[in-house]
Design an enzyme around this catalytic site. Structure first.
Site, PDB file in Angstrom:
ATOM      1  N   LYS A   1      -3.846  16.367  -2.596  1.00  0.00           N
ATOM      2  CA  LYS A   1      -5.216  15.887  -2.799  1.00  0.00           C
ATOM      3  C   LYS A   1      -5.790  15.261  -1.532  1.00  0.00           C
ATOM      4  O   LYS A   1      -6.924  15.564  -1.123  1.00  0.00           O
ATOM      5  CB  LYS A   1      -5.241  14.870  -3.941  1.00  0.00           C
ATOM      6  CG  LYS A   1      -6.568  14.126  -4.103  1.00  0.00           C
ATOM      7  CD  LYS A   1      -7.719  15.066  -4.406  1.00  0.00           C
ATOM      8  CE  LYS A   1      -9.018  14.277  -4.565  1.00  0.00           C
ATOM      9  NZ  LYS A   1     -10.161  15.158  -4.865  1.00  0.00           N
TER      10      LYS A   1
ATOM     11  N   CYS B   1     -15.072  10.591  -1.646  1.00  0.00           N
ATOM     12  CA  CYS B   1     -13.798  11.220  -1.263  1.00  0.00           C
ATOM     13  C   CYS B   1     -13.580  11.351   0.238  1.00  0.00           C
ATOM     14  O   CYS B   1     -12.616  10.818   0.779  1.00  0.00           O
ATOM     15  CB  CYS B   1     -13.691  12.596  -1.923  1.00  0.00           C
ATOM     16  SG  CYS B   1     -13.620  12.530  -3.731  1.00  0.00           S
TER      17      CYS B   1
END
Length: 425
Positions: A203, A257
């Protein structure tokens, strides 16, 4: 747990697939809003408003602030923010609070899934220890534990969840299988089982990779400006070569993010002395200040001082057609324009930004302005003609941070134009 851009679509989809779902959020107003079947954010999210409303109306989805509802839940999904602090280190305070509440209220045999993005090593260390300590249960024996990091994006929340492949890290194979049984009901994408730490690395690495790609595009854009070339044309031609995927340059990188996840990876891997990731972050963080340099140059050409200028900043969100302002590149731009005679902020989806009221009236934002800075490629902005800018603004000067306009058409209309990666008009 956590009713935001990750938790709401996940809860709504689970409810639509026949699961009995309870959403928990520490913020009462957010929980109350979701509990009424109302989406608490304003951007374009195809299908989500309707899906949430139907789930609540059917009674398949409820929301509140009490963690006691976890006691009869077979599965618990943790979707809370995991930001970084001022030193670029993980701030796990919200995660730890959530885990303590889960541990105190989870039932034996439950599946605990963390969707929040984590610095690699957090699942096997902090997450496991908190859950075992608070519950008195043993992971693997008394409950299952998995990490399935989200892959959502504002404007595509439902699509991403229902179409993208998912990486499912399990404490053991049984945990991964149990989590995959649930996710198989949600996505048409392939499920990839692995261990907890690998899932964490995947991720953070996938977002660090994208951040590096954007930084490369931005650096090429800066070179093109100096050499009198158009970076967007360069990009188009670069990508005619096989195995090339040059990204779009722009006014900066925002969101929850990309400004954060590369730092999570670099923090966990600090003993390897990462160099490329921090450099990419520095390049992308510098782009809003490059926009300000372009703005100063445009005003200088028009012979207007900043303290005498009426400036319109177009776009407060970090992403087009979204209301998400997290880590928006517009923040440093607005902060640096405080000396202007007047500063107007327009965004069709954001009502307030950095303590200032925004306007939704585009004509009002542009009327009599000396400088228009386009920070976001909202669809509404692509419909603005150079002729309109020339007619509406007092001394028409434009800074294009997202490649929205043609430099040639701006020049032909008599508008001073500066753009990231563009030739001078």
């Amino acid at each position: 747990m956590g009713l935001g851009y990750v938790g709401i679509p996940l809860a709504s989809l689970l409810a639509s697939r026949g699961f009995d779902v309870v959403g928990v959020d520490a913020v009462k107003d957010r929980a109350d809003t979701v509990g009424k079947g109302v989406l608490p954010f304003k951007g374009e999210e195809p299908g989500l408003r309707e899906l949430l409303a139907r789930a609540v109306k059917k009674g398949a989805l409820r929301a509140g602030t009490s963690y006691e509802v976890l006691r009869d839940r077979d599965s618990v999904f943790v979707c809370v923010d995991t930001p970084i602090d001022a030193t670029k280190r993980p701030d796990n305070s919200r995660l730890e609070d959530a885990l303590r509440s889960v541990g105190r209220n989870m039932k034996k045999g439950a599946l605990i899934v963390v969707e929040s993005t984590l610095a690699p090593g957090t699942m096997t260390g902090k997450v496991t220890s908190i859950l075992e300590r608070e519950s008195g249960l043993k992971v693997g024996k008394d409950f299952k534990l998995a990490h399935c990091p989200e892959r959502v994006m504002p404007g595509r929340l439902l699509y991403n969840i229902t179409h993208y492949d998912r990486v499912v890290g399990g404490f053991d194979k049984a945990s991964a299988r149990r989590a995959m049984a649930v996710y198989s009901k949600l996505t048409k994408g392939k499920l990839h089982p692995t261990d907890l730490t690998t899932a964490e690395i995947v991720k953070t690495a996938e977002n660090a990779y994208r951040d590096v790609q954007i930084a490369f595009a931005n650096e090429v854009a800066l070179i093109c400006e100096k050499l009198g070339a158009d970076a967007f044309e360069v990009r188009r031609l670069v990508n005619t070569s096989p195995f090339r995927d040059m990204h779009v340059p722009g006014a900066g990188v925002g969101g929850h993010c990309l400004p954060k996840d590369p730092w999570l990876l670099a923090y966990s891997g600090r003993e390897a002395n990462p160099r490329l990731i921090p450099t990419a972050r520095a390049i992308n963080d510098s782009m809003p200040f490059h926009v300000l340099d372009l703005a100063a140059d445009a005003l200088k050409e028009k012979g207007v001082r900043l303290e005498d200028a009426v400036v319109a900043v177009l776009g407060a969100a970090f992403l087009q057609d979204s209301d998400d302002i997290r880590n928006s590149p517009t923040v440093p731009v607005v902060a640096s324009l405080g000396a202007a005679k007047a500063l107007r902020i327009h965004d069709p989806y954001v009502q307030e930004f950095e303590g200032r009221k925004t306007t939704k009236d585009l004509d009002e934002a542009l009327e009599g302005a000396d400088l228009a800075i386009f920070m976001v490629a909202h669809k509404q902005y692509s419909r603005i003609s150079p002729a309109k800018l020339k007619k509406t603004m007092r001394t028409p000067a434009v800074v294009d941070g997202r490649g929205i306009f043609s430099a040639e058409k701006m020049k032909k209309a008599g508008v001073v134009y500066r753009g990231v990666g563009k030739r001078l008009s």
